[in-house]
Write a protein that holds these residues in place. Structure first.
Motif, PDB file in Angstrom:
ATOM      1  N   PRO A  59      10.989  61.343  45.765  1.00 55.99           N
ATOM      2  CA  PRO A  59      10.293  61.468  47.039  1.00 55.99           C
ATOM      3  C   PRO A  59       8.803  61.213  46.857  1.00 55.99           C
ATOM      4  CG  PRO A  59      11.105  63.611  46.263  1.00 55.99           C
ATOM      5  CD  PRO A  59      11.620  62.579  45.324  1.00 55.99           C
ATOM      6  N   GLU A 167      11.004  71.357  54.815  1.00 61.52           N
ATOM      7  CA  GLU A 167      10.251  70.178  55.287  1.00 61.52           C
ATOM      8  C   GLU A 167       9.673  70.463  56.682  1.00 61.52           C
ATOM      9  OE1 GLU A 167       9.840  67.230  53.726  1.00 61.52           O
ATOM     10  OE2 GLU A 167       9.100  66.037  55.418  1.00 61.52           O
ATOM     11  N   SER A 195      11.433  70.851  45.331  1.00 59.99           N
ATOM     12  CA  SER A 195      11.252  70.073  46.542  1.00 59.99           C
ATOM     13  C   SER A 195       9.806  70.181  47.038  1.00 59.99           C
ATOM     14  CB  SER A 195      12.251  70.591  47.567  1.00 59.99           C
ATOM     15  OG  SER A 195      11.965  70.123  48.805  1.00 59.99           O
ATOM     16  N   ASN A 199       7.110  67.048  47.132  1.00 55.18           N
ATOM     17  CA  ASN A 199       6.839  66.509  48.466  1.00 55.18           C
ATOM     18  C   ASN A 199       5.384  66.563  48.892  1.00 55.18           C
ATOM     19  OD1 ASN A 199       9.101  65.447  50.079  1.00 55.18           O
ATOM     20  ND2 ASN A 199      10.073  67.267  49.216  1.00 55.18           N
TER      21      ASN A 199
END
Ligand code: ADP
Length: 320
Positions: A59, A167, A195, A199
């Motif tokens: 990502p 997110e 994550s 991100n």
């Protein structure tokens, strides 16, 4: 061409159509005895090329709109005082420099503590651009899964659902303009930590631990995880290091004395400060009046204020 077809192209004997040509495989003999024929230099080049292509599949880090610097507060173990530290650190960053705008994001989706500790409840309103407005208390803009689910409802999500919720908590929030966004991570080194780290650009991580071996072992893993994903670790915070009897003032090191200092030495990190085990800290948190806000002159609050100053000293310069 996508990442996987390209990767397949790098395999010896692979066709441009993404499947391995049968003729390239050995005609006889056990499969395990077959090795691709390539020189050391060739295989190094191949490895580099593969790594480059794999990296493209990761990502992309994208800054959080309006946020200058992100500080994550993490711990290996639960119950070591990570959320208490995140809340008081956020308040202390604001108290040390009144010109700074501070946000607090709770991504501990399974056990959000920020609503209670910051005395906030209710659903966030939506802005004109359909973003969630953070809830505000003590001058801190807060967002938490706890605002979106009932207090006693368990979050029974896994994997992708958790990622997608996080997110949203990061990006679908109208943070306004923040100097620092403090993120309260869940304990451990799982999907959420990875994550978040992959991100958004993180200016620095602080690791909270008690001086107890069992907590330090996990704190060690936490610090290593951040290093692996290239997040700078600003240092360790040793929580509950000493208990002073309110009657006779005798000091007891209930969880040990210098564990975090030793771990910091092993990892080449700094100890950003010690926070004593104190009834006032627990009571203030439970009543939703964090100690840095409610008793700023106390020694306990001063410990957080000093730590906030140490954190700021170690942050890279904010983007202009
Ligand atoms: P974690 O986020 O690591 O699970 P919490 O911040 O929720 O831990 O803290 C766990 C409990 O310990 C809470 O009740 C909190 O009030 C209390 N606590 C945390 N730090 C201290 C401290 N230094 N002194 C007294 N109680 C503390």
């Amino acid at each position: 061409m996508g990442v996987w077809p390209r990767l397949l192209l790098l395999l010896p004997g692979a066709s441009p159509w993404g499947c391995v040509r049968r003729s390239a495989w050995p005609k006889s003999g056990p499969a395990s005895s077959w090795r691709p024929r390539s020189s050391g230099a060739d295989s190094d080049a191949l490895k580099d090329r593969r790594a480059q292509i794999m990296a493209r599949g990761l990502p992309k880090q994208k800054p959080v709109e309006g946020v200058k610097q992100v500080i994550v507060v993490a711990s290996g173990k639960g119950g070591v005082g990570k959320s208490t530290t995140a809340v008081n650190l956020a308040l202390a960053l604001g108290a040390n420099d009144l010109s700074k705008a501070i946000g607090l994001l709770d991504v501990d989706v399974y056990g959000p503590s920020i609503p209670k500790m910051m005395n906030l409840r209710g659903n966030p309103e939506l802005s004109e651009s359909n973003l969630m407005r953070p809830l505000l208390n003590y001058g801190i803009s807060c967002m938490s899964m706890g605002f979106l689910v009932e207090e006693t409802a368990p979050v029974v999500w896994r994997g992708l659902m958790v990622m997608s919720a996080i997110e949203k908590l990061i990006r679908q929030v109208d943070w306004g303009q923040l100097d620092y966004l403090v993120i309260d991570m869940p304990p451990g080194t799982g999907d959420v930590q990875l994550s978040v780290s992959q991100n958004i650009p993180i200016s620095g991580a602080v690791i909270v631990s008690t001086p107890q071996d069992i907590a330090l072992m996990d704190a060690h893993k936490g610090a290593e995880m951040f290093r692996k994903v290239n997040v700078p670790v600003l240092g360790l915070i040793q929580n509950m290091s000493v208990f002073q009897c309110p009657k006779c003032k005798h000091e007891t090191h209930i969880f040990g004395a210098d564990g975090a200092k030793k771990l910091a030495k092993t990892l080449g990190l700094d100890v950003l400060g010690d926070i004593p085990l104190h009834l006032n800290i627990r009571e203030a948190s439970d009543s939703g009046q964090p100690i840095v806000f409610s008793q700023p002159q106390s020694n306990e609050a001063k410990a957080y204020l000093r730590i906030a100053a140490e954190v700021v000293k170690r942050l890279p310069p904010p983007p202009v």
